[in-house]
Design a protein around this motif. Sequence first.
Motif, PDB file in Angstrom:
ATOM      1  N   GLU A   2      -6.514  17.208  12.531  1.00 58.75           N
ATOM      2  CA  GLU A   2      -5.826  18.497  12.418  1.00 58.75           C
ATOM      3  C   GLU A   2      -4.362  18.354  12.856  1.00 58.75           C
ATOM      4  OE1 GLU A   2      -7.177  21.489  11.392  1.00 58.75           O
ATOM      5  OE2 GLU A   2      -8.967  20.348  10.859  1.00 58.75           O
ATOM      6  N   ALA A   3      -3.537  19.315  12.462  1.00 64.09           N
ATOM      7  CA  ALA A   3      -2.105  19.276  12.776  1.00 64.09           C
ATOM      8  C   ALA A   3      -1.859  19.160  14.276  1.00 64.09           C
ATOM      9  CB  ALA A   3      -1.408  20.501  12.199  1.00 64.09           C
ATOM     10  N   LYS A   4      -2.572  19.945  15.069  1.00 64.23           N
ATOM     11  CA  LYS A   4      -2.366  19.908  16.516  1.00 64.23           C
ATOM     12  C   LYS A   4      -2.729  18.540  17.086  1.00 64.23           C
ATOM     13  CE  LYS A   4      -3.367  22.159  20.870  1.00 64.23           C
ATOM     14  NZ  LYS A   4      -4.218  23.015  21.636  1.00 64.23           N
ATOM     15  N   GLU A   5      -3.822  17.961  16.630  1.00 60.00           N
ATOM     16  CA  GLU A   5      -4.229  16.630  17.083  1.00 60.00           C
ATOM     17  C   GLU A   5      -3.185  15.584  16.689  1.00 60.00           C
ATOM     18  OE1 GLU A   5      -8.967  16.306  16.784  1.00 60.00           O
ATOM     19  OE2 GLU A   5      -7.977  16.924  14.920  1.00 60.00           O
ATOM     20  N   ARG A   6      -2.668  15.701  15.466  1.00 61.41           N
ATOM     21  CA  ARG A   6      -1.653  14.774  14.975  1.00 61.41           C
ATOM     22  C   ARG A   6      -0.384  14.898  15.844  1.00 61.41           C
ATOM     23  NH1 ARG A   6      -2.430  13.451   9.889  1.00 61.41           N
ATOM     24  NH2 ARG A   6      -2.997  15.584   9.357  1.00 61.41           N
ATOM     25  N   MET A   7       0.029  16.130  16.138  1.00 59.52           N
ATOM     26  CA  MET A   7       1.201  16.365  16.972  1.00 59.52           C
ATOM     27  C   MET A   7       0.996  15.752  18.356  1.00 59.52           C
ATOM     28  SD  MET A   7       2.129  18.476  19.761  1.00 59.52           S
ATOM     29  CE  MET A   7       1.028  19.867  19.678  1.00 59.52           C
ATOM     30  N   GLU A   8      -0.163  15.986  18.946  1.00 62.25           N
ATOM     31  CA  GLU A   8      -0.445  15.454  20.283  1.00 62.25           C
ATOM     32  C   GLU A   8      -0.460  13.930  20.289  1.00 62.25           C
ATOM     33  OE1 GLU A   8      -4.061  17.501  21.370  1.00 62.25           O
ATOM     34  OE2 GLU A   8      -2.931  19.199  22.203  1.00 62.25           O
ATOM     35  N   ARG A   9      -1.018  13.338  19.259  1.00 55.96           N
ATOM     36  CA  ARG A   9      -1.051  11.873  19.166  1.00 55.96           C
ATOM     37  C   ARG A   9       0.365  11.316  19.062  1.00 55.96           C
ATOM     38  NH1 ARG A   9      -2.024   7.385  20.787  1.00 55.96           N
ATOM     39  NH2 ARG A   9      -2.327   5.710  19.327  1.00 55.96           N
ATOM     40  N   ILE A  10       1.211  11.953  18.260  1.00 59.93           N
ATOM     41  CA  ILE A  10       2.592  11.503  18.084  1.00 59.93           C
ATOM     42  C   ILE A  10       3.360  11.627  19.401  1.00 59.93           C
ATOM     43  CG2 ILE A  10       4.779  12.093  16.949  1.00 59.93           C
ATOM     44  CD1 ILE A  10       2.987  12.726  14.422  1.00 59.93           C
ATOM     45  N   VAL A  11       3.177  12.735  20.108  1.00 66.90           N
ATOM     46  CA  VAL A  11       3.826  12.913  21.413  1.00 66.90           C
ATOM     47  C   VAL A  11       3.400  11.783  22.356  1.00 66.90           C
ATOM     48  CG1 VAL A  11       3.859  14.363  23.486  1.00 66.90           C
ATOM     49  CG2 VAL A  11       4.193  15.403  21.228  1.00 66.90           C
ATOM     50  N   ILE A  13       2.338   8.776  21.615  1.00 71.98           N
ATOM     51  CA  ILE A  13       2.929   7.505  21.155  1.00 71.98           C
ATOM     52  C   ILE A  13       4.380   7.420  21.618  1.00 71.98           C
ATOM     53  CG2 ILE A  13       3.674   6.196  19.121  1.00 71.98           C
ATOM     54  CD1 ILE A  13       1.154   7.442  17.685  1.00 71.98           C
ATOM     55  N   LEU A  14       5.139   8.481  21.385  1.00 65.39           N
ATOM     56  CA  LEU A  14       6.542   8.492  21.791  1.00 65.39           C
ATOM     57  C   LEU A  14       6.687   8.322  23.302  1.00 65.39           C
ATOM     58  CD1 LEU A  14       7.793  11.339  19.447  1.00 65.39           C
ATOM     59  CD2 LEU A  14       8.496   8.929  19.342  1.00 65.39           C
ATOM     60  N   ASP A  15       5.837   9.000  24.048  1.00 71.27           N
ATOM     61  CA  ASP A  15       5.880   8.898  25.505  1.00 71.27           C
ATOM     62  C   ASP A  15       5.564   7.474  25.958  1.00 71.27           C
ATOM     63  OD1 ASP A  15       6.017  10.191  28.202  1.00 71.27           O
ATOM     64  OD2 ASP A  15       3.904   9.575  28.261  1.00 71.27           O
ATOM     65  N   SER A  16       4.610   6.838  25.331  1.00 70.06           N
ATOM     66  CA  SER A  16       4.216   5.480  25.732  1.00 70.06           C
ATOM     67  C   SER A  16       5.338   4.473  25.522  1.00 70.06           C
ATOM     68  CB  SER A  16       2.966   5.034  24.977  1.00 70.06           C
ATOM     69  OG  SER A  16       3.273   4.707  23.629  1.00 70.06           O
ATOM     70  N   LYS A  17       6.279   4.797  24.648  1.00 65.99           N
ATOM     71  CA  LYS A  17       7.405   3.901  24.369  1.00 65.99           C
ATOM     72  C   LYS A  17       8.702   4.401  25.000  1.00 65.99           C
ATOM     73  CE  LYS A  17       5.173   0.784  22.282  1.00 65.99           C
ATOM     74  NZ  LYS A  17       5.067  -0.539  22.895  1.00 65.99           N
ATOM     75  N   LYS A  18       8.560   5.304  25.970  1.00 67.38           N
ATOM     76  CA  LYS A  18       9.675   5.784  26.784  1.00 67.38           C
ATOM     77  C   LYS A  18      10.726   6.592  26.014  1.00 67.38           C
ATOM     78  CE  LYS A  18       9.096   2.243  30.340  1.00 67.38           C
ATOM     79  NZ  LYS A  18       7.748   2.575  30.498  1.00 67.38           N
ATOM     80  N   ALA A  19      10.271   7.357  25.031  1.00 64.30           N
ATOM     81  CA  ALA A  19      11.178   8.311  24.389  1.00 64.30           C
ATOM     82  C   ALA A  19      11.608   9.321  25.443  1.00 64.30           C
ATOM     83  CB  ALA A  19      10.478   9.016  23.231  1.00 64.30           C
ATOM     84  N   GLU A  20      12.796   9.873  25.269  1.00 66.91           N
ATOM     85  CA  GLU A  20      13.330  10.807  26.255  1.00 66.91           C
ATOM     86  C   GLU A  20      13.251  12.241  25.727  1.00 66.91           C
ATOM     87  OE1 GLU A  20      17.217   9.523  27.450  1.00 66.91           O
ATOM     88  OE2 GLU A  20      16.566   7.437  27.537  1.00 66.91           O
ATOM     89  N   ASP A  21      13.047  13.172  26.643  1.00 67.37           N
ATOM     90  CA  ASP A  21      13.098  14.607  26.359  1.00 67.37           C
ATOM     91  C   ASP A  21      12.275  14.980  25.117  1.00 67.37           C
ATOM     92  OD1 ASP A  21      13.787  17.234  26.791  1.00 67.37           O
ATOM     93  OD2 ASP A  21      15.745  17.061  25.820  1.00 67.37           O
TER      94      ASP A  21
END
Length: 119
Positions: A2-11, A13-21
């Motif tokens: 679902e869209a929400k699950e996809r959004m959460e997964r992407i967040v 992934i980004l967090d695990s690679k030290k994306a900012e803000d």
Amino acid sequence: MEAKERMERIVSILDSKKAEDIRAIRIGDLTILADYFVIAAGSSSTQVKMLADEVDYQMGLQGVQPYKVEGYHSENWIVLDYSDVVVHVFQKDTRSFYDLERLWADGEQVDISHLLKQN
């Protein structure tokens, strides 16, 4: 997925690679463009590209491919369009200039704090 699950997964992934803000905005009630925007920043063009590559790779492992990808040549702003979730990865200055959070201020800021490990 679902869209929400996809959004959460992407967040995540980004967090695990030290994306900012990292921010997520629910825009589904405002437009037909997508259900969510995920916005993140990298400190350099190299990190911006790496973040976008990692999202593309990890989502691909789950059988999810972007509908369209834009900006790989500039590396200041890369967009991955997963139809219901659009991911914007910016360099910090470019993000400040375009200020998508202000442009989409009518959208709902999603609380993603529970997804972020690098607080």
